[in-house]
Each structure stands twice: as structure tokens, then as C-alpha cells.
Design an enzyme around this catalytic site. Structure first.
Site, mmCIF file in Angstrom:
data_model
loop_
_atom_site.group_PDB
_atom_site.id
_atom_site.type_symbol
_atom_site.label_atom_id
_atom_site.label_comp_id
_atom_site.label_asym_id
_atom_site.label_seq_id
_atom_site.Cartn_x
_atom_site.Cartn_y
_atom_site.Cartn_z
ATOM 1 N N LYS A 232 -0.097 4.233 8.050
ATOM 2 C CA LYS A 232 -0.280 2.855 7.583
ATOM 3 C C LYS A 232 0.704 1.900 8.262
ATOM 4 O O LYS A 232 0.554 0.694 8.193
ATOM 5 C CB LYS A 232 -0.158 2.797 6.063
ATOM 6 C CG LYS A 232 -1.308 3.524 5.362
ATOM 7 C CD LYS A 232 -1.165 3.477 3.851
ATOM 8 C CE LYS A 232 -2.267 4.265 3.152
ATOM 9 N NZ LYS A 232 -3.581 3.596 3.219
ATOM 10 N N LYS B 170 0.851 -1.190 0.000
ATOM 11 C CA LYS B 170 0.000 0.000 0.000
ATOM 12 C C LYS B 170 0.885 1.238 0.000
ATOM 13 O O LYS B 170 2.113 1.137 0.183
ATOM 14 C CB LYS B 170 -0.942 0.024 1.199
ATOM 15 C CG LYS B 170 -0.261 -0.136 2.560
ATOM 16 C CD LYS B 170 -1.302 -0.243 3.672
ATOM 17 C CE LYS B 170 -1.995 -1.585 3.644
ATOM 18 N NZ LYS B 170 -3.433 -1.512 3.810
#
Length: 813
Positions: A550, A544
Site C-alpha cells: 500500500k 488504510k
């Protein structure tokens, strides 16, 4: 031409000769690809023309999805699957000594997006067409995309992604549909004969927006919708002959290049003022072009633009297209003679808005001076929208000026795009249940209090056609053999697989499919990066966009921890593990790029240490795109969905991994929560702080990251090694100082250290569960079985019925 193999072979030979004027034996794979694409395009174009004619002639209500990104992936194989022609083509080409897979490799990935936002938009278009729903995309035809990522000495290097250096057979340039977008200049006001003010935009820079249409082919039906992408071109040649004659060659073409720059790069580095302006130019450019095109087409069959809300809905994908609201107002008032109230009534019944995150960069704000200079008429309209809205707020909240100030569209010298999007839309949706609740109760609480009827949830989804049928044909066939092929049209029927969770024969077949996927990815890694990985190891993947929230850093710190453990205890009983990372960092996002460097230094250290050979491998796969994703998802055993709770709006990678049988290690964040609810807690490996705990720390304090460093010897050992540079002789000691400062000096904003112990325990559980092959197989199968609930077909059905009010149609060819 695709009805049977014999007919296809004859048609292909004829097309090849007529198109390329050479024999098959002297042709390249690129030539053969172009010939096949040409045949598929002819079949598609016939349906496309009929679909468009049907929509126009029938006055069909249509949705237009405005998005700065459309990460569509390669077209050839998906189009052949949608046409039902893939097998005929594969067999026919094989008779000619041609491997279809070799032709597929010739097609570049369209560089039209970066991450989840663009991939979601592409999935939505796929589902609209597959369900016979009249919906189209509107975006930018980027010449170079975001960038092509290359890893050099562990660092990310950005290169142009020149995906258009060969002709794109899937697009049709339509110069006769071009429109002019006006930038800069000034606005003169005069009074018309009717006594109403007229606004004349003068001395503006005209930019020609030229549409390139790409087809969106419905799977197994006759529908072909449109993705319209706009290219910025100069209205004239903009060639300054006088400058050229003086030898000033740069200035001779500078005007042309400054215009074309608008559609060259996705998300230009906004760390400098010029690129900040360029970003705003991009946003207005594709919005204005799209709105002009829609209204022009609407007027072909309707003479009263007051009917626009009955026939058209424009959906803005995050705040990037929020300028659609003042642009519709401009066209209705300045070009169609509407008064303010009429125009506002139409606009606010046409536009719907999806919010994708609570992160600051998605809640865009533009300096008033910059906005006014670039878009003088649009600023006047936004200013008036704000004035009227603030007047309403002052009536509603006469003693709460704090709330009025927060909700104003213009405040503190900035134009607040999220506020504009909410005020000017009839629907505002989040993209996962928890995200929507955060919008309603935290981020946009003031707006939810004022407009409660606007807010709703539409959990994201993925198209099973690309992410299972296309990318994992072996698993797709296994599913069909078990439960029939009804799931291809009704993906929720995948749930029928649950009855096979403890079936020994199914377990063995599923293991064989997974092993084949891992072997395929292992070959790619060996060929592209020269690293050998073991298909019998656990493939643990985090792919990602690289961002602090994240938490690729949390994953990397744990890998570092495992390395320390194996060095201290060589006989440690650990299932062999291959850690896979992929993703791009924004060019100006130094911290994220430092994390990439850290991951690559870990890989260099671990992959060259014989003491851990056979137990641990780390690979950072460069230049993550759709084609690479189509190899990673089918091969992965573990899906890393480890964002800080409350930060990830939804996620769609979690759904793609799930659909391909990976088991999630994840936080209670975004769609992870809904995945866990569906598969059951026994089929999901949970760790970390809850949303409530994270918000509590942000609001009330109480977390000191240095306490974790002082108390947890594993954390302390890792950070000390990073700070003293003892493990990384190829890096300067201060290469990773931004990492350690963020964790210790700036109190670990995203709770990496706070969640470290819980995460390490979750990884131990994953290790133990993976060794129980029956248990792991059942977990994997349960994830596949419940993944159909996250098909974008389901999501789009909800948008279509609850927001867009679309009806299904299937044109007859």
C-alpha cells in the site's frame, strides 16, 4: 413514537423512567443513549419479526454473506436515519436539553473488522436491506476485535478493544438457536444397512456456537435483515473442581477459556503455532455454525434438501469461509443421507466466491497435518474432493502434470483454500476490472482456462448512506439543494452535479462545506493528540491498513523529501500541507510497524521545527476505525491511493474520498482505473508504473533499486539520513534498517524508489492545481458527481441479478 416531536418527547420520558428508574437530570449521557437506543430497537424489532416471517413463510430465496469481518460502525445514528427519525429525535432531545451528538459519542465502534474487507461486507448488508433484497451476514462476535491501537513513543502498541464492556443494545442473544461445532477427535467408518459407509466423529471437542443477531435496517423502507454473529462458549461449565481444590486455579478454568478464545480476537497473531490453529478454528467455527443454522431453518419449510440451491446462496467473502464447501458436503452426507454426487451437485450450486487480492496471505494455505488433526472429517472430504478433481484434470491435461499439480487442492503438504473455493463454487468474481483480468490471465489462469464460465467481475462499492448522508450532512444538504433528493434513492443521479462544476456560487458553498469538515477534524486532532493543524492547509490523507504494497512508505519518503527541500530553500513556494496517516499494522508485521515508527519520527521532527512551521505538518491518527473515518473523509482535499500497480484488488477508501470531494493522487491500480475513466484524466492525478510494467519487471527482471539510489540525489539524501540517524536522535540507528534493507539490499519489491520521481512530480501538479481554486473546485465537484457509480447499491444489484438471483421484497408491517 417517532412521528412528531411532541409524541417522541413524551415517549422518551416514559421510556427513560421505566428503563432506568431515575430522572433525566440525574442521568448520564450513557443512560440517555440507552433509553433512545431502546426506543429505536422496539421500532426496528417489529419490522424485523415481520421481515423474517415473510421470508420464511413465503419461501423467499435468500443470500447469506459469510465474512470473517463486518466493520459496521456505530448503529444509533444510522438506524435513526434509516427509520426517518433522526431530525425528530434531534429536535425533541434538544427541547429536553440533550444534544443527540453527545449520545452518539457514547456508543463504541463495534470491533468486528479491520479494513476494506469488513467495511465492504457492511456496505453490502446496508445495500441489501435498502433495496429490499433478502440477504444476511454470518460472522463472529469478537469480544476484543483486532486491537485498540495506541502510539507510544512513535511505536504501535496493541491493547484489547473492549467494546463490549457495556451492554450492546443492538444485539439479541438467542441461546435456543445455538449449535455444536465439533473439533479434533477422530472419525470411525462403518458400513450401514444399505451398504454405504457411515462416518462417526468421536472423542471430539464440542464448542457451543451461540448466535447474537444484529439488525440491518433498510433505509426508507420496512425491510430489516439479519447479521448473525457467533460467540464460542463451552458446552458445560468446564470447571475442573479437582484442580481448583488443589489450588491450580488456572487449569480449573483452562478448558472454558480455550473454547472462548475462538471468538475473542480477530486475526490472532499467527507467528506462533497455537495461533495458527486458533485461526483455523475460527474459520471452521463460524462456517459450521452458519451452515447448520441455514439448513435447520431451511428444513422448517422445505422437506427436500435438493431444493437448497433454488432457495439459498452462500457467498464466501475471500478464502476465510471456504470451509463452507466441505461443511455443506458433511451435513448433506453424514446427517441427511445424501450420496457423494447428490451432495456435490447441491453444494456447487449453492456456494459463490469473491477473491479480494492476489497477495499471498489472502490465498490461504494450511499444513495438512494441522488441518487433519483439527478437522478430521472435513479433511477426509477435502481429500476426496481433491482426488476426484485431480482425476478430471488428468483426463483434461494428460501431458501437463505441472498444471494438474498447480490446480490440485492439496499439494506440497498444504491445503490450498483458494483452489478449494474455485472448485466448489458456481461463481468466482474479482472486485475491479483490472483485478478480475489479473485473476483470469495470471493468478488463476489455469482455473479460468478450465472453468471460464465461473469468472466475472463485480467492482466494489460503498454505501452513500453512511459515507455521504451520515458522515457529511452539510455536503449532503448542498447536493440536495442543487439537484433535489432523488440521489438518495438513486445515487447515480449525483452525476447531475456536473453542470455546476464551474458555478461560482456552488464553488463557494462547496469550499465552505469543506472548510467546516477540516475545522471539525482539526479540533479532534488538537483534543486527542495535542497537535495544531491549519484548516487552510491542504489536507492530504492516506488511511488504510499499513502494508508494504500500500506504500505508506512512499508517501512518508516524499514528506521527508519536502522537509529537506524546505530546510535547503526556506522561501520555497509551497502550499501549506497537512499530511494525515491512519491505519493499523498486524501485530506480527514488524516491517509495517517500523513504517509507523518512521512516520511518527517524521512528525516529531517536522512539527517541532520552526523553520517549516506554517508549511508542513504530519499527523498519525491512532486507532483508525469507522468513526474516525467519518471525520477524515469529509475533511480531506487529497486522497492518496498509491499502491503498487497490480497489487490492490480494488480499494474502497478511494471511493469514500471521491464521494466527499477529495481528488485522487493514484496509480493505475484497482478501482483507481475505473475512477479515472469516469471522472476524466483531468480530474485525477496519475503517476507511476503501469500494471504491465510491474508484471514485466517481476517476470523478466531489469530493475535495480540501487541504480535509483545512485542516480537520484533526493532519494540518496533521504536514505542516507535514515541510515546515519542524523535526523532522528530519539531513535536507535538500526530502528529503520529494515526499511533501507528492503529498498536497497532486497531490491525494493514494491517499486517505491522506482516510482518516487513520478510521485514527487504528481505532488507538484497537485500543489499547482490546488492554488487554482476554480480548477480545484471543478475537479472536486466532478469527483462527487461521478461517485454515485460506485455506490454499493449498484454493486449489489449486479450480485443480486447475475450471481444470487434475488428478487426485491418489501414486507408489510
Amino acid at each position: 413514537m417517532f412521528e412528531n416531536k411532541e409524541q417522541f418527547v413524551a415517549a422518551y420520558k416514559h421510556r427513560f423512567m421505566s428503563l432506568l428508574s431515575k430522572t433525566l437530570s440525574e442521568a448520564s449521557d450513557a443512560d440517555r443513549y440507552m433509553a433512545l437506543a431502546s426506543m429505536a430497537r422496539d421500532e426496528i424489532n417489529e419490522r424485523w419479526v415481520v421481515t423474517n416471517s415473510f421470508y420464511l413463510r413465503g419461501g423467499v430465496r435468500q443470500a447469506y454473506y459469510f465474512s470473517l469481518e463486518f466493520l459496521v460502525g456505530k448503529y444509533l445514528e444510522m438506524n435513526l436515519l434509516s427509520l426517518g427519525a433522526e431530525q425528530v429525535c434531534r429536535e425533541g432531545l434538544a427541547d429536553l436539553g440533550i444534544n443527540l451528538d453527545d449520545l452518539i459519542k457514547c456508543e463504541p465502534d463495534p470491533a468486528l473488522g479491520n479494513g476494506g474487507l469488513g467495511r465492504l461486507a457492511a456496505c453490502f448488508l446496508d445495500s441489501l436491506a435498502a433495496q429490499g433484497l433478502p440477504g444476511h451476514g454470518n460472522g463472529i462476535r469478537y469480544k476484543y476485535g483486532l486491537f485498540r491501537q495506541q502510539i507510544v513513543d512513535g511505536y504501535q502498541v496493541e491493547l484489547p478493544d473492549n467494546w463490549l464492556n457495556q451492554r450492546n443494545p443492538w444485539e439479541i442473544r438467542k441461546p435456543d438457536r445455538a449449535v455444536v461445532v465439533k473439533l479434533n477427535g477422530h472419525v470411525r467408518t462403518e458400513t450401514g444397512e444399505d451398504g454405504r459407509p457411515r462416518f462417526i466423529h468421536e472423542n471430539y471437542l464440542p464448542v457451543l456456537a451461540v448466535p447474537y443477531d444484529m439488525s440491518i435496517v433498510g433505509y426508507g423502507n420496512r425491510t430489516v435483515n439479519t447479521l448473525r454473529l457467533w460467540s464460542a462458549e463451552s458446552v458445560d461449565d468446564s470447571f475442573d473442581f479437582a484442580s481448583f481444590s488443589r489450588g491450580d486455579y488456572v487449569n480449573a478454568v483452562s478448558g472454558k477459556y480455550s473454547v472462548e478464545a475462538i471468538s475473542e480476537v480477530l486475526y490472532p497473531d499467527d507467528s506462533n503455532y497455537s495461533n495458527r490453529i486458533l485461526r483455523l478454528k475460527q474459520q471452521y467455527f463460524f462456517v459450521s455454525a452458519g451452515v447448520q443454522s441455514i439448513i435447520r431453518r431451511f428444513k422448517k419449510v422445505h422437506h427436500d434438501l435438493r431444493l437448497l440451491p433454488e432457495k439459498i446462496v452462500i457467498h464466501i467473502n475471500d478464502t476465510h469461509p471456504a470451509l463452507a464447501i466441505p461443511e455443506i458436503m458433511r451435513m448433506l452426507m453424514d446427517e441427511e443421507g445424501f450420496d457423494w454426487d447428490e451432495a456435490w451437485d447441491v453444494t456447487t450450486r449453492v456456494v459463490a466466491y469473491t477473491n479480494h487480492t492476489i497477495m499471498p496471505e489472502a490465498l490461504e494455505k494450511w499444513p495438512v497435518d494441522l488441518f487433519w488433526e483439527l478437522l478430521p472429517r472435513i479433511y477426509m472430504i477435502v481429500e476426496e474432493i481433491n482426488r476426484r478433481f485431480v482425476n478430471l484434470l488428468n483426463v483434461a491435461y494428460p501431458v501437463d502434470q505441472g498444471k494438474v499439480s498447480r490446480m490440485a487442492i492439496i499439494g506440497e503438504g498444504m491445503v490450498r483454500m483458494a483452489n478449494l473455493a474455485v472448485v466448489g463454487s458456481f461463481s468466482v468474481n474479482g472486485v475491479a476490472a483490472v483485478h478480475t483480468e489479473l485473476l483470469k490471465n495470471v493468478v488463476m489462469k489455469d482455473f479460468h482456462d478450465y472453468f471460464p464460465e465461473k469468472f466475472n467481475n463485480k467492482t466494489n462499492g460503498i454505501t452513500h448512506r453512511r459515507w455521504l448522508i451520515k458522515s457529511n450532512p452539510s455536503l449532503s444538504q448542498l447536493v440536495t439543494d442543487a439537484i433535489g433528493d432523488g440521489w438518495k434513492r438513486e445515487p447515480s443521479r449525483l452525476e447531475e452535479l456536473k453542470s455546476f462544476a464551474w458555478d461560482g456560487a456552488m464553488r463557494d458553498k462547496l469550499a465552505a462545506v469543506k472548510r467546516a469538515g477540516k475545522e471539525r477534524l482539526a479540533r479532534h486532532i488538537s483534543e486527542s493528540q495535542g497537535v495544531s493543524v491549519d484548516p487552510d492547509s491542504i489536507f492530504d490523507a492516506q488511511v488504510k491498513r499499513i502494508h508494504a504494497y500500500k506504500r505508506q512508505l512512499l508517501n512518508a519518503l516524499h514528506v521527508h523529501h519536502l522537509y529537506n527541500e524546505l530546510k535547503a530553500f526556506p522561501a520555497l513556494d509551497l502550499a501549506p500541507r497537512t499530511f494525515l496517516f491512519a491505519g493499523k499494522a498486524a501485530p506480527s508485521y514488524y516491517y509495517a510497524k517500523t513504517i509507523i515508527k518512521y512516520i511518527n519520527e517524521l512528525a516529531r521532527l517536522i512539527n517541532n521545527d520552526k523553520d517549516v512551521s506554517g508549511k508542513l505538518k504530519v499527523v498519525f491518527l491512532e486507532n483508525y476505525n469507522v468513526s474516525l473515518a467519518e471525520m477524515i473523509f469529509p475533511a480531506s482535499d487529497i486522497s492518496e491511493q498509491i499502491s503498487t500497480a497490480s497489487k490492490e484488488a480494488s480499494g474502497t477508501g478511494n471511493m469514500k474520498f471521491m464521494m466527499n470531494g477529495a481528488v485522487t493522487i493514484g496509480t493505475n491500480d484497482g478501482a483507481n482505473i475505473e475512477i479515472r475513466d469516469l471522472v476524466g484524466e483531468e480530474n485525477f492525478i496519475l503517476f507511476g508504473l503501469s500494471v504491465e510494467q510491474v508484471l514485466g519487471y517481476y517476470m523478466n527482471g531489469g530493475y535495480r533499486s540501487k541504480e535509483v539510489y545512485e542516480k537520484d540525489e533526493n532519494v540518496r539524501r533521504i536514505l542516507d539520513q535514515i541510515m546515519n540517524g542524523s535526523l532522528f536522535p530519539n531513535s536507535a540507528r538500526d530502528d529503520f534498517s529494515s526499511i533501507t534493507r528492503s529498498l536497497l539490499d532486497y531490491n525494493d519489491e514494491f517499486f517505491v524508489l522506482k516510482d518516487f520521481e513520478s510521485y514527487a512530480e504528481a505532488q507538484k501538479r497537485a500543489d499547482a492545481l490546488y492554488r487554482q481554486r476554480d480548477v480545484w473546485s471543478a475537479m472536486s465537484l466532478n469527483n462527487i458527481a461521478m461517485s454515485g457509480h460506485f455506490s454499493s447499491d449498484n454493486t449489489i444489484s449486479q450480485y443480486a441479478s447475475e450471481i444470487w438471483r434475488l428478487r426485491r421484497f418489501e414486507p408489510v408491517v
